[in-house]
Design an enzyme around this catalytic site. Structure first.
Site, short mmCIF file in Angstrom:
data_model
loop_
_atom_site.label_atom_id
_atom_site.label_comp_id
_atom_site.label_asym_id
_atom_site.label_seq_id
_atom_site.Cartn_x
_atom_site.Cartn_y
_atom_site.Cartn_z
N GLU A 124 0.83 -1.19 0.00
CA GLU A 124 0.00 0.00 0.00
C GLU A 124 0.88 1.25 0.00
O GLU A 124 1.91 1.30 0.67
CB GLU A 124 -0.94 0.00 1.21
N CYS A 140 3.89 8.52 0.74
CA CYS A 140 4.40 7.59 1.74
C CYS A 140 4.58 6.23 1.05
O CYS A 140 3.59 5.57 0.71
CB CYS A 140 3.42 7.49 2.90
N CYS A 143 6.46 -6.73 7.53
CA CYS A 143 7.57 -6.18 8.31
C CYS A 143 7.98 -7.17 9.39
O CYS A 143 7.14 -7.88 9.95
CB CYS A 143 7.13 -4.85 8.96
N CYS A 181 6.26 -4.31 15.94
CA CYS A 181 5.76 -3.29 16.88
C CYS A 181 4.29 -3.58 17.20
O CYS A 181 3.48 -3.82 16.30
CB CYS A 181 5.91 -1.90 16.27
N CYS A 214 1.17 -1.64 15.46
CA CYS A 214 1.22 -1.43 14.01
C CYS A 214 0.59 -2.60 13.26
O CYS A 214 0.93 -3.77 13.50
CB CYS A 214 2.68 -1.26 13.58
N GLY A 248 7.02 -1.84 6.03
CA GLY A 248 8.39 -2.33 6.07
C GLY A 248 9.34 -1.42 6.80
O GLY A 248 9.05 -0.26 7.09
N GLU A 249 10.51 -1.94 7.12
CA GLU A 249 11.59 -1.23 7.81
C GLU A 249 12.71 -0.95 6.81
O GLU A 249 13.38 -1.88 6.34
CB GLU A 249 12.11 -2.08 8.97
N SER A 253 12.69 6.51 7.28
CA SER A 253 12.42 6.22 8.69
C SER A 253 13.06 4.92 9.13
O SER A 253 13.42 4.07 8.30
CB SER A 253 10.91 6.16 8.95
N LEU A 271 10.53 6.57 17.64
CA LEU A 271 10.92 6.51 19.05
C LEU A 271 9.82 5.91 19.91
O LEU A 271 9.98 4.85 20.51
CB LEU A 271 11.28 7.92 19.52
N HIS A 272 8.72 6.62 20.06
CA HIS A 272 7.49 6.17 20.70
C HIS A 272 7.56 5.95 22.21
O HIS A 272 6.53 5.84 22.85
CB HIS A 272 6.94 4.93 20.02
N HIS A 325 -3.97 5.43 16.09
CA HIS A 325 -5.16 5.00 15.37
C HIS A 325 -5.45 3.55 15.78
O HIS A 325 -4.65 2.65 15.51
CB HIS A 325 -4.96 5.12 13.87
N CYS A 350 -1.04 6.54 9.91
CA CYS A 350 0.14 5.90 10.49
C CYS A 350 -0.22 4.63 11.25
O CYS A 350 -1.11 4.63 12.10
CB CYS A 350 0.83 6.90 11.43
#
Length: 367
Positions: A108, A121, A128, A132, A135, A173-174, A205, A228-229, A313, A356
């Site tokens: 996507e 984006c 991934c 996390c 996510c 993905g990372e 990112s 970070l989060h 979200h 996000c």
């Protein structure tokens, strides 16, 4: 290049030209008895004019076009689905051609219009590995790496490509886990023979894979965003498994080794060619207290950076809740008043699951 060609031949797919560098395209031209300058012409057609077929490359001879079409594909693949949000955000579903298998996979991609700006984006993996807990992509699990051609197709085949002003590698993905493809894509986007974009317009990112970050900073001039989060290692580990392998304190220590990211850099921030930001989803009761704010200030005290606060979200079966608008505003104002420039990122495309943390192609992958 030879490995990629062999892998595609093994699964009976013609290799695509999108994703190849100028020197590689020149080598292909020479290998088929064509003049070396055909490689430069191919760059122009692929990356500047964005053609989708060899027949459109009108300054190449018919024999050259026939030869190339016999052995290669241009590599453009149109989107399979499109959804438009009430706020104007558009989410596209793109097929990808990956050497991991002959069956089509999907990612996507989100286009975010905002007055004179148009941000894309892009995704770099199907799924991934990072896991996390907040996510949707992490819940999908890892399926496949995208090639540089897969990544670039999301831009080149975008209906709004001429409206783009910024690109962020913040989709599925990372990026540091597929760094070769990401670096190749960003090279093509910024090269004089490619899109000729300023690296300042591209942000990549990461959740904090230090080994990849070091290479990215050394080999690229694009901006960097760190997911970070949470500022406290033990608590961050509960929501981001990457903390076990590469702690946030190790991430910050690495960044301090580069003057461009440091407060004591004599170059004024507005003139620097790359930016550093930290992404921070704000959860109710989890990372939004004064103690967390003070920990953030302490952690990032030596860096010249900004913090982007992001609304959470809700995803299905999640134990997390987003902080209130009042709490997010307080956190922004507290951090900014103590010298850490902080903004609240506008939430876009939530109604079409484009915001996000909401991207996933699990349904298409499993079908």
């Amino acid at each position: 290049l030879q490995w990629r060609l062999a892998a595609l031949q093994q699964i009976k797919m013609k290799p695509s030209l999108i994703g190849l560098s100028l020197s590689e395209l020149q080598d292909i031209a020479l290998a088929h008895g064509l003049p070396k300058y055909v490689g430069k012409q191919l760059c122009e057609w692929l990356y500047v004019k964005g053609v989708a077929a060899f027949d459109e490359m009108t300054n190449l001879s018919k024999a050259a076009r026939f030869c190339l079409a016999e052995h290669y594909e241009v590599g453009r693949m149109p989107h399979s689905e499109m959804r438009r949000s009430v706020d104007g955000t558009v989410k596209y579903l793109f097929p990808v051609r990956t050497p991991e298998g002959s069956h089509p996979r999907y990612v996507e991609t989100v286009f975010i219009p905002d007055r004179e700006r148009g941000t894309l984006c892009v995704s770099c993996q199907v799924g991934c590995k990072m896991g996390c807990r907040f996510c949707m992509t992490g819940r999908q699990g890892f399926v496949a790496h995208l090639t540089a051609g897969d990544i670039l197709n999301q831009l080149l085949s975008l209906p709004e490509r001429n409206l783009l002003t910024n690109i962020v590698f913040m989709g599925q993905g990372e990026p540091m886990d597929n760094l070769d493809a990401v670096l190749r894509a960003t090279e093509i986007l910024t090269a004089e023979w490619g899109w000729k974009w300023s690296p300042r317009r591209i942000t990549v990112s990461t959740v904090g894979i230090v080994t990849g970050m070091r290479r990215f900073i050394d080999e690229s001039r694009c901006s960097l965003a760190v997911s970070l989060h949470h500022p406290l290692p033990a608590e961050r580990q509960e929501i981001m498994p990457i903390e076990k392998a590469f702690g946030i304190e190790e991430v910050v220590a690495l960044l301090k080794q580069y003057p461009v990211f440091c407060k004591n850099n004599p170059e004024p921030p507005e003139s620097r060619q790359r930016r550093l930001s930290f992404e921070y989803i704000v959860f109710d009761g989890l990372n939004d207290s004064k103690a967390h704010a003070d920990a953030l200030l302490h952690l990032l005290r030596d860096l010249s950076c900004r913090v982007n606060l992001i609304r959470f979200h809700t995803i299905p079966d999640s134990p997390f809740r987003g902080a209130s608008e009042k709490q997010m505003t307080w956190l922004r104002d507290y951090l900014t008043s103590h010298g850490l420039f902080t903004t609240i990122r506008a939430s876009r495309g939530q109604d079409i699951y484009a915001a996000c943390g909401l991207l996933t192609t699990k349904l298409q992958t499993n079908s």
